[in-house]
Design an enzyme around this catalytic site. Structure first.
Site, PDB file in Angstrom:
ATOM      1  N   PRO A   1       0.849  -1.193   0.000  1.00 37.17           N
ATOM      2  CA  PRO A   1       0.000   0.000   0.000  1.00 37.17           C
ATOM      3  C   PRO A   1       0.883   1.241   0.000  1.00 37.17           C
ATOM      4  O   PRO A   1       1.799   1.329   0.828  1.00 37.17           O
ATOM      5  CB  PRO A   1      -0.772  -0.117   1.326  1.00 37.17           C
ATOM      6  CG  PRO A   1       0.047  -1.009   2.200  1.00 37.17           C
ATOM      7  CD  PRO A   1       0.812  -1.925   1.282  1.00 37.17           C
TER       8      PRO A   1
ATOM      9  N   GLN B   1      -6.530  -1.403   2.503  1.00 40.91           N
ATOM     10  CA  GLN B   1      -5.839  -1.087   3.756  1.00 40.91           C
ATOM     11  C   GLN B   1      -6.571   0.022   4.502  1.00 40.91           C
ATOM     12  O   GLN B   1      -6.868   1.072   3.926  1.00 40.91           O
ATOM     13  CB  GLN B   1      -4.389  -0.644   3.545  1.00 40.91           C
ATOM     14  CG  GLN B   1      -3.734  -0.491   4.927  1.00 40.91           C
ATOM     15  CD  GLN B   1      -2.336   0.049   4.896  1.00 40.91           C
ATOM     16  OE1 GLN B   1      -2.099   1.152   4.405  1.00 40.91           O
ATOM     17  NE2 GLN B   1      -1.399  -0.713   5.417  1.00 40.91           N
TER      18      GLN B   1
ATOM     19  N   CYS C   1       2.626   2.928   9.531  1.00 40.68           N
ATOM     20  CA  CYS C   1       2.836   4.212   8.874  1.00 40.68           C
ATOM     21  C   CYS C   1       3.170   5.283   9.894  1.00 40.68           C
ATOM     22  O   CYS C   1       2.417   5.477  10.847  1.00 40.68           O
ATOM     23  CB  CYS C   1       1.530   4.546   8.161  1.00 40.68           C
ATOM     24  SG  CYS C   1       1.684   5.808   6.983  1.00 40.68           S
TER      25      CYS C   1
ATOM     26  N   LYS D   1      -0.465  -5.052   8.791  1.00 40.11           N
ATOM     27  CA  LYS D   1       0.872  -4.686   8.308  1.00 40.11           C
ATOM     28  C   LYS D   1       1.537  -3.897   9.425  1.00 40.11           C
ATOM     29  O   LYS D   1       0.965  -2.902   9.910  1.00 40.11           O
ATOM     30  CB  LYS D   1       0.760  -3.842   7.035  1.00 40.11           C
ATOM     31  CG  LYS D   1       2.095  -3.363   6.495  1.00 40.11           C
ATOM     32  CD  LYS D   1       1.904  -2.824   5.081  1.00 40.11           C
ATOM     33  CE  LYS D   1       3.203  -2.323   4.478  1.00 40.11           C
ATOM     34  NZ  LYS D   1       3.526  -0.950   4.911  1.00 40.11           N
TER      35      LYS D   1
ATOM     36  N   ASN E   1       8.646  -7.328   4.292  1.00 39.79           N
ATOM     37  CA  ASN E   1       8.624  -6.112   3.478  1.00 39.79           C
ATOM     38  C   ASN E   1       9.789  -5.219   3.881  1.00 39.79           C
ATOM     39  O   ASN E   1      10.254  -5.270   5.011  1.00 39.79           O
ATOM     40  CB  ASN E   1       7.283  -5.373   3.699  1.00 39.79           C
ATOM     41  CG  ASN E   1       7.280  -3.947   3.155  1.00 39.79           C
ATOM     42  OD1 ASN E   1       7.137  -2.978   3.902  1.00 39.79           O
ATOM     43  ND2 ASN E   1       7.451  -3.803   1.854  1.00 39.79           N
ATOM     44  N   GLY E   2      10.244  -4.417   2.902  1.00 34.43           N
ATOM     45  CA  GLY E   2      11.267  -3.418   3.183  1.00 34.43           C
ATOM     46  C   GLY E   2      12.540  -3.674   2.413  1.00 34.43           C
ATOM     47  O   GLY E   2      13.197  -4.694   2.620  1.00 34.43           O
TER      48      GLY E   2
ATOM     49  N   ARG F   1       8.428   0.325  -3.212  1.00 32.71           N
ATOM     50  CA  ARG F   1       8.990   1.305  -4.148  1.00 32.71           C
ATOM     51  C   ARG F   1       9.528   0.677  -5.423  1.00 32.71           C
ATOM     52  O   ARG F   1       9.336   1.220  -6.513  1.00 32.71           O
ATOM     53  CB  ARG F   1      10.075   2.120  -3.436  1.00 32.71           C
ATOM     54  CG  ARG F   1       9.486   3.083  -2.428  1.00 32.71           C
ATOM     55  CD  ARG F   1      10.512   3.575  -1.458  1.00 32.71           C
ATOM     56  NE  ARG F   1      10.948   2.530  -0.545  1.00 32.71           N
ATOM     57  CZ  ARG F   1      11.765   2.723   0.481  1.00 32.71           C
ATOM     58  NH1 ARG F   1      12.254   3.937   0.698  1.00 32.71           N
ATOM     59  NH2 ARG F   1      12.101   1.729   1.276  1.00 32.71           N
TER      60      ARG F   1
HETATM   61  C1  LIG Z   1       4.885   6.947  -1.364  1.00 32.93           C
HETATM   62  C2  LIG Z   1       4.703   5.908  -0.282  1.00 32.93           C
HETATM   63  C3  LIG Z   1       3.489   5.846   0.395  1.00 32.93           C
HETATM   64  C4  LIG Z   1       3.271   4.878   1.387  1.00 32.93           C
HETATM   65  N1  LIG Z   1       2.032   4.760   1.954  1.00 32.93           N
HETATM   66  C5  LIG Z   1       1.773   3.730   2.814  1.00 32.93           C
HETATM   67  C6  LIG Z   1       0.446   3.452   3.263  1.00 32.93           C
HETATM   68  O1  LIG Z   1      -0.523   4.115   2.900  1.00 32.93           O
HETATM   69  N2  LIG Z   1       0.278   2.411   4.125  1.00 32.93           N
HETATM   70  C7  LIG Z   1       1.333   1.633   4.543  1.00 32.93           C
HETATM   71  O2  LIG Z   1       1.131   0.682   5.305  1.00 32.93           O
HETATM   72  N3  LIG Z   1       2.576   1.859   4.103  1.00 32.93           N
HETATM   73  C8  LIG Z   1       2.815   2.859   3.237  1.00 32.93           C
HETATM   74  N4  LIG Z   1       4.065   3.023   2.714  1.00 32.93           N
HETATM   75  C9  LIG Z   1       5.138   2.076   3.106  1.00 32.93           C
HETATM   76  C10 LIG Z   1       5.181   0.895   2.121  1.00 32.93           C
HETATM   77  O3  LIG Z   1       3.973   0.171   2.153  1.00 32.93           O
HETATM   78  C11 LIG Z   1       6.351  -0.036   2.457  1.00 32.93           C
HETATM   79  O4  LIG Z   1       6.140  -0.573   3.749  1.00 32.93           O
HETATM   80  C12 LIG Z   1       7.687   0.692   2.445  1.00 32.93           C
HETATM   81  O5  LIG Z   1       7.821   1.506   1.286  1.00 32.93           O
HETATM   82  C13 LIG Z   1       8.855  -0.323   2.487  1.00 32.93           C
HETATM   83  O6  LIG Z   1       8.828  -1.186   1.383  1.00 32.93           O
HETATM   84  P1  LIG Z   1       9.791  -0.964   0.105  1.00 32.93           P
HETATM   85  O7  LIG Z   1      11.187  -0.823   0.636  1.00 32.93           O
HETATM   86  O8  LIG Z   1       9.604  -2.201  -0.727  1.00 32.93           O
HETATM   87  O9  LIG Z   1       9.332   0.288  -0.567  1.00 32.93           O
HETATM   88  C14 LIG Z   1       4.300   3.977   1.732  1.00 32.93           C
HETATM   89  C15 LIG Z   1       5.522   4.052   1.044  1.00 32.93           C
HETATM   90  C16 LIG Z   1       5.726   5.000   0.043  1.00 32.93           C
HETATM   91  C17 LIG Z   1       7.040   5.033  -0.709  1.00 32.93           C
END
Ligand SMILES: Cc1cc2nc3c(=O)[nH]c(=O)nc-3n(C[C@H](O)[C@H](O)[C@H](O)COP(=O)(O)O)c2cc1C
Length: 332
Positions: free
Chosen positions: A18, A71, A101, A140, A212-213, A236
């Protein structure tokens, strides 16, 4: 088509995270064209917006997006249950609670990552949501926040929230620091601890756990699955380079289907774009999510430039996408 419990679980081997302002319905439609199986998540929708604000338009999506999870953000069990009912009625395949978040706006409403400090409340929220809907309720979370010791709080969190009936968790394998870091910094600066997530796999055999991450390739996703994790969530990297993460996902992660071709995917977006424009939408609302389609591939720079410069111009339509494909085709 709306999916059953076990097929959503199977889909959860790989999911797109998300992401506010990014994983809107247009983005999810694009991602679905790239993989039939991957589990897609909406941006976070807050329970107060749905229940008190009546913002039901936030739940709109295309039927092609299934399997798709909604979500929710919130911390009031009753309100979350009501929001979950609205989500289930709209046909979502899963309702996910955001406990990860860290943004200020989210902290002020007492939801998101701050809930890592209150597993009892999260357990109440999950129990109430589960009472209200039949679709799976998932969480999450982070591995902890601020000065918490993740090795202590994460198992405690999983155990209490698991006992309330949540059987599927996605763990963003880093802490959130609620003071002093921006939401963006909170996605990069706190160190990743994949080992801890892996240890949870050993401790909680009955739970479905996704990591995740910082995952940036399908190879890396496969390694986590081979190491015993049930699922991998990519954020991302899936947004910026959807072809790298999604084009081979059906074959490599789900063992079925053929790879998708980003040129074909771009063409398959044309009727969707036309319908969106006919309904009064703007081209850039869709094409902004397509900019990364050819990331790292020949012609990518021209593709991005033509779309980002042209999509805002009055009268711009699907033909701009065809025009942007020319340099990609020429370079191939
Ligand atoms: C632009 C952006 C918006 C995000 N919005 C949410 C969100 O609405 N809810 C959430 O649980 N995480 C949110 N996240 C976190 C991502 O879901 C994820 O946990 C985080 O980017 C780490 O994963 P990655 O390294 O694969 O990007 C957001 C991340 C980004 C970059």
């Amino acid at each position: 088509m709306k999916q059953g419990f076990s097929s959503v679980r199977a889909a959860a081997r790989l999911s797109v995270a998300p992401m506010m302002d990014w994983t809107d319905r247009h983005c999810r439609y694009l991602h679905r064209l790239m993989s039939r199986n991957v589990l897609l998540y909406t941006e976070m929708v807050t329970a107060p917006a749905l229940v008190r604000g009546g913002a039901l338009h936030l739940l709109e999506y295309s039927p092609q997006e299934h399997p798709v999870a909604l979500q929710l953000g919130g911390s009031d069990p009753e309100e979350l249950a009501q929001a979950a009912v609205l989500g289930a009625k709209a046909g979502y395949d899963e309702i996910n609670l955001n406990c990860g978040c860290p943004s200020d706006r989210v902290q002020s409403g007492t939801f998101g990552a701050i809930l890592m400090k209150d597993p009892g409340r999260v357990a109440e929220c999950v129990a109430e949501m589960k009472r209200a809907v039949r679709v799976e309720v998932t969480v999450k979370c982070r591995i902890g926040v601020d000065d918490q010791d993740p090795a202590e709080v994460l198992p405690e969190f999983l155990s209490r929230v698991g006992a309330a009936g949540c059987q599927r968790f996605t763990i963003h394998a880093r802490k959130a620091w609620l003071q002093g870091l921006s939401p963006k910094e909170n996605r990069d600066i706190p160190p990743l601890d994949y080992d801890l997530v892996q240890r949870m796999r050993g401790l909680f055999g009955g739970l479905h756990l996704s990591v995740n991450g910082g995952i940036t390739s399908l190879d890396q996703a496969e390694q986590f699955l081979e190491a015993g994790l049930d699922g991998v969530m990519v954020g991302r990297a899936a947004y910026h380079d959807p072809t790298a993460i999604l084009a081979q996902a059906d074959r490599r992660i789900y063992g079925e289907g053929t790879d998708s071709d980003p040129v074909e995917v771009a063409r398959q977006m044309l009727p969707y774009i036309a319908t969106h424009l006919e309904a009064g939408g703007k081209l850039a609302q869709v094409t902004r999510h397509m900019l990364g389609l050819f990331a790292g591939r020949p012609g990518a720079r021209h593709w991005r430039r033509i779309l980002s410069e042209g999509a805002h111009k009055p009268g711009a339509g699907p033909e701009l996408v065809e025009q942007a494909l020319d340099p990609v085709m020429a370079a191939a």
